[in-house]
Design an enzyme around this catalytic site. Structure first.
Site, PDB file in Angstrom:
ATOM      1  N   LYS A 129       0.827  -1.202   0.000  1.00 17.21           N
ATOM      2  CA  LYS A 129       0.000   0.000   0.000  1.00 17.21           C
ATOM      3  C   LYS A 129       0.867   1.260   0.000  1.00 17.21           C
ATOM      4  O   LYS A 129       0.581   2.231  -0.713  1.00 17.21           O
ATOM      5  CB  LYS A 129      -0.918   0.002   1.226  1.00 17.21           C
ATOM      6  CG  LYS A 129      -1.897  -1.158   1.304  1.00 17.21           C
ATOM      7  CD  LYS A 129      -2.985  -1.059   0.276  1.00 17.21           C
ATOM      8  CE  LYS A 129      -4.120  -2.046   0.541  1.00 17.21           C
ATOM      9  NZ  LYS A 129      -3.708  -3.461   0.544  1.00 17.21           N
ATOM     10  N   LYS A 164      -8.997   2.150   3.503  1.00 19.19           N
ATOM     11  CA  LYS A 164      -8.551   0.763   3.539  1.00 19.19           C
ATOM     12  C   LYS A 164      -7.422   0.591   4.540  1.00 19.19           C
ATOM     13  O   LYS A 164      -6.625   1.505   4.777  1.00 19.19           O
ATOM     14  CB  LYS A 164      -8.116   0.295   2.154  1.00 19.19           C
ATOM     15  CG  LYS A 164      -7.115   1.168   1.438  1.00 19.19           C
ATOM     16  CD  LYS A 164      -6.954   0.702  -0.009  1.00 19.19           C
ATOM     17  CE  LYS A 164      -6.041   1.597  -0.813  1.00 19.19           C
ATOM     18  NZ  LYS A 164      -5.939   1.186  -2.219  1.00 19.19           N
ATOM     19  N   ARG A 214      -4.515  -4.675 -13.372  1.00 16.52           N
ATOM     20  CA  ARG A 214      -3.251  -5.234 -12.914  1.00 16.52           C
ATOM     21  C   ARG A 214      -2.264  -5.173 -14.078  1.00 16.52           C
ATOM     22  O   ARG A 214      -2.446  -5.832 -15.099  1.00 16.52           O
ATOM     23  CB  ARG A 214      -3.434  -6.660 -12.429  1.00 16.52           C
ATOM     24  CG  ARG A 214      -2.138  -7.441 -12.190  1.00 16.52           C
ATOM     25  CD  ARG A 214      -1.220  -6.802 -11.149  1.00 16.52           C
ATOM     26  NE  ARG A 214      -1.849  -6.554  -9.884  1.00 16.52           N
ATOM     27  CZ  ARG A 214      -2.033  -7.487  -8.938  1.00 16.52           C
ATOM     28  NH1 ARG A 214      -1.631  -8.721  -9.140  1.00 16.52           N
ATOM     29  NH2 ARG A 214      -2.610  -7.155  -7.797  1.00 16.52           N
ATOM     30  N   ARG A 229      -9.810  -5.817 -13.607  1.00 17.24           N
ATOM     31  CA  ARG A 229     -10.682  -6.558 -12.695  1.00 17.24           C
ATOM     32  C   ARG A 229     -11.881  -5.674 -12.397  1.00 17.24           C
ATOM     33  O   ARG A 229     -11.776  -4.680 -11.679  1.00 17.24           O
ATOM     34  CB  ARG A 229      -9.895  -6.942 -11.445  1.00 17.24           C
ATOM     35  CG  ARG A 229      -8.718  -7.879 -11.774  1.00 17.24           C
ATOM     36  CD  ARG A 229      -7.640  -7.868 -10.745  1.00 17.24           C
ATOM     37  NE  ARG A 229      -7.041  -6.547 -10.596  1.00 17.24           N
ATOM     38  CZ  ARG A 229      -6.172  -6.226  -9.655  1.00 17.24           C
ATOM     39  NH1 ARG A 229      -5.825  -7.114  -8.741  1.00 17.24           N
ATOM     40  NH2 ARG A 229      -5.671  -5.009  -9.594  1.00 17.24           N
ATOM     41  N   ARG A 237     -15.373  -3.074  -5.120  1.00 14.83           N
ATOM     42  CA  ARG A 237     -14.049  -3.691  -5.275  1.00 14.83           C
ATOM     43  C   ARG A 237     -13.983  -4.525  -6.549  1.00 14.83           C
ATOM     44  O   ARG A 237     -14.893  -5.289  -6.836  1.00 14.83           O
ATOM     45  CB  ARG A 237     -13.732  -4.576  -4.064  1.00 14.83           C
ATOM     46  CG  ARG A 237     -13.752  -3.838  -2.743  1.00 14.83           C
ATOM     47  CD  ARG A 237     -13.718  -4.807  -1.571  1.00 14.83           C
ATOM     48  NE  ARG A 237     -14.893  -5.676  -1.541  1.00 14.83           N
ATOM     49  CZ  ARG A 237     -15.052  -6.705  -0.717  1.00 14.83           C
ATOM     50  NH1 ARG A 237     -14.105  -6.984   0.167  1.00 14.83           N
ATOM     51  NH2 ARG A 237     -16.148  -7.435  -0.751  1.00 14.83           N
ATOM     52  N   ASP A 277      -1.254  -1.756  -9.671  1.00 16.04           N
ATOM     53  CA  ASP A 277      -2.702  -1.614  -9.761  1.00 16.04           C
ATOM     54  C   ASP A 277      -3.003  -0.195 -10.214  1.00 16.04           C
ATOM     55  O   ASP A 277      -2.560   0.784  -9.586  1.00 16.04           O
ATOM     56  CB  ASP A 277      -3.363  -1.891  -8.414  1.00 16.04           C
ATOM     57  CG  ASP A 277      -3.326  -3.362  -8.041  1.00 16.04           C
ATOM     58  OD1 ASP A 277      -2.979  -4.184  -8.914  1.00 16.04           O
ATOM     59  OD2 ASP A 277      -3.640  -3.693  -6.881  1.00 16.04           O
ATOM     60  N   GLU A 285      -1.600   0.968  -6.141  1.00 19.93           N
ATOM     61  CA  GLU A 285      -0.903  -0.001  -5.305  1.00 19.93           C
ATOM     62  C   GLU A 285       0.242  -0.616  -6.104  1.00 19.93           C
ATOM     63  O   GLU A 285       0.178  -0.698  -7.341  1.00 19.93           O
ATOM     64  CB  GLU A 285      -1.870  -1.094  -4.844  1.00 19.93           C
ATOM     65  CG  GLU A 285      -1.361  -1.988  -3.740  1.00 19.93           C
ATOM     66  CD  GLU A 285      -2.470  -2.815  -3.093  1.00 19.93           C
ATOM     67  OE1 GLU A 285      -2.226  -4.008  -2.824  1.00 19.93           O
ATOM     68  OE2 GLU A 285      -3.567  -2.271  -2.868  1.00 19.93           O
ATOM     69  N   ASN A 287       2.207  -4.169  -6.028  1.00 18.36           N
ATOM     70  CA  ASN A 287       2.254  -5.506  -5.456  1.00 18.36           C
ATOM     71  C   ASN A 287       3.617  -6.135  -5.710  1.00 18.36           C
ATOM     72  O   ASN A 287       4.071  -6.201  -6.854  1.00 18.36           O
ATOM     73  CB  ASN A 287       1.171  -6.377  -6.088  1.00 18.36           C
ATOM     74  CG  ASN A 287      -0.211  -5.874  -5.765  1.00 18.36           C
ATOM     75  OD1 ASN A 287      -0.819  -6.273  -4.772  1.00 18.36           O
ATOM     76  ND2 ASN A 287      -0.740  -4.985  -6.598  1.00 18.36           N
TER      77      ASN A 287
END
Length: 320
Positions: A129, A164, A214, A229, A237, A277, A285, A287
């Protein structure tokens, strides 16, 4: 090459979509030997090297939804991580204390000669994050705080926000609070526990309706397709774990701009594989622990992500 995958239990893999399985399958196709262990099997003893209880596995060729007999254990024994050509850390989040300790053992193994991907230090230095804070030019208005009053002020300014937890995964614990502020106090109490936990708050991005993309970056270079997504029904979400629908699509100019700006810099720090993201034109974000979506992109777009990854791994190891 001998490749050791540090991963969650193999029997739990959903091989019809698992990215670690895709890596293994491509590596085996090229003749590399596959080994696996779980993070709790790592250990160190004075006078010895970091080692693990490892299983030498071969793939059975079984495939499809619900398949569990996709691998066969040929032998198992204790082995030093430095004895493998590469160690791939593929444990899924959360990044909890045990994950943190595992990175220290893996870093010790590096000092003993192991080649670990992604770099254990880089895993610790880039919390998924908070890593975006280094790149403010690419992100939406964002606040990171424990202070409830600051969160309320941020909501007053932006009117529609996403809150979040910093340790969430798969969309867990994400809340949207709209202009009416309904339940804002309750959401703050739930997430920051009366000031005990830090929360991330971001301006809501309506482009989420087109998907939380992604964008995979391998060896500093972007995969040419993302997986959007897309939230379903009334869900905010897009995470696949939260019921989002994955749709592969070519990178936009903005996707590529972000990936090409971050990719080489993060690769130089030891991050062979990252998953960005992106919602609309904003990075949300980074990852680094166990990025996924290899198979969804390959199945829908025809681009072999696993082959690109093994190419990059071999290049990093200077193996032709």
């Amino acid at each position: 090459m001998k490749l050791l995958f540090v991963a969650d239990p193999l029997a739990g893999f959903k091989i019809h979509k698992d990215s670690t399985f895709a890596m293994m399958r491509e590596a085996a196709r090229r003749g590399h030997a596959l080994y696996a262990c779980e993070p709790h099997e790592l250990s160190w003893r004075r006078g010895s090297k970091v080692e693990a209880h490892v299983r030498h596995i071969t793939l059975t060729g079984a495939h499809g939804y619900g398949v569990h007999d996709w691998f066969k254990v040929e032998e198992e024994d204790r082995a030093a991580l430095a004895d493998f050509d590469a160690v791939l850390m593929r444990q899924d989040p959360p990044f909890d204390s045990e994950y943190f300790y595992a990175t220290h053992l893996l870093e010790r193994a590096e000092a003993e000669g192991a080649r670990v991907f992604n770099s254990p230090r880089a895993l610790r230095d880039h919390p998924e994050k908070l890593a975006i804070l280094e790149f403010p030019e690419f992100i939406a208005p964002t606040l990171v705080t424990r202070n409830a009053a600051d969160i309320r002020a941020f909501h007053d300014e932006h009117r529609d926000v996403i809150l979040k937890p910093l340790d969430g995964m798969g969309g867990m614990g994400i809340f949207r609070v709209k202009e009416d502020g309904l339940n804002l106090g309750s959401v703050i109490e739930t997430l920051n526990r009366h000031g005990a936990q830090t929360v991330m708050v971001q301006k809501y991005l309506p482009a989420i309706s087109q998907g939380d993309k992604r964008v995979l970056v391998i060896g500093g270079q972007p995969v040419p397709f993302s997986l959007a997504r897309i939230p379903q029904g009334n869900e905010v979400r897009g995470n696949l774990a939260a019921g989002g629908k994955g749709v592969a699509q070519p990178l936009t100019a903005r996707d590529r701009e972000i990936a090409e700006a971050l990719g080489p810099k993060l690769f130089a720090r030891g991050l062979l594989l990252i998953g960005l993201d992106v919602i609309g034109e904003q990075l949300t974000e980074i990852n680094v622990t166990s990025p996924t979506c290899f198979q969804e992109i390959a199945d829908q777009a025809g681009f072999d992500v696993a082959a690109m990854f093994i190419d990059a791994l071999q290049a990093a190891l200077r193996v032709s």
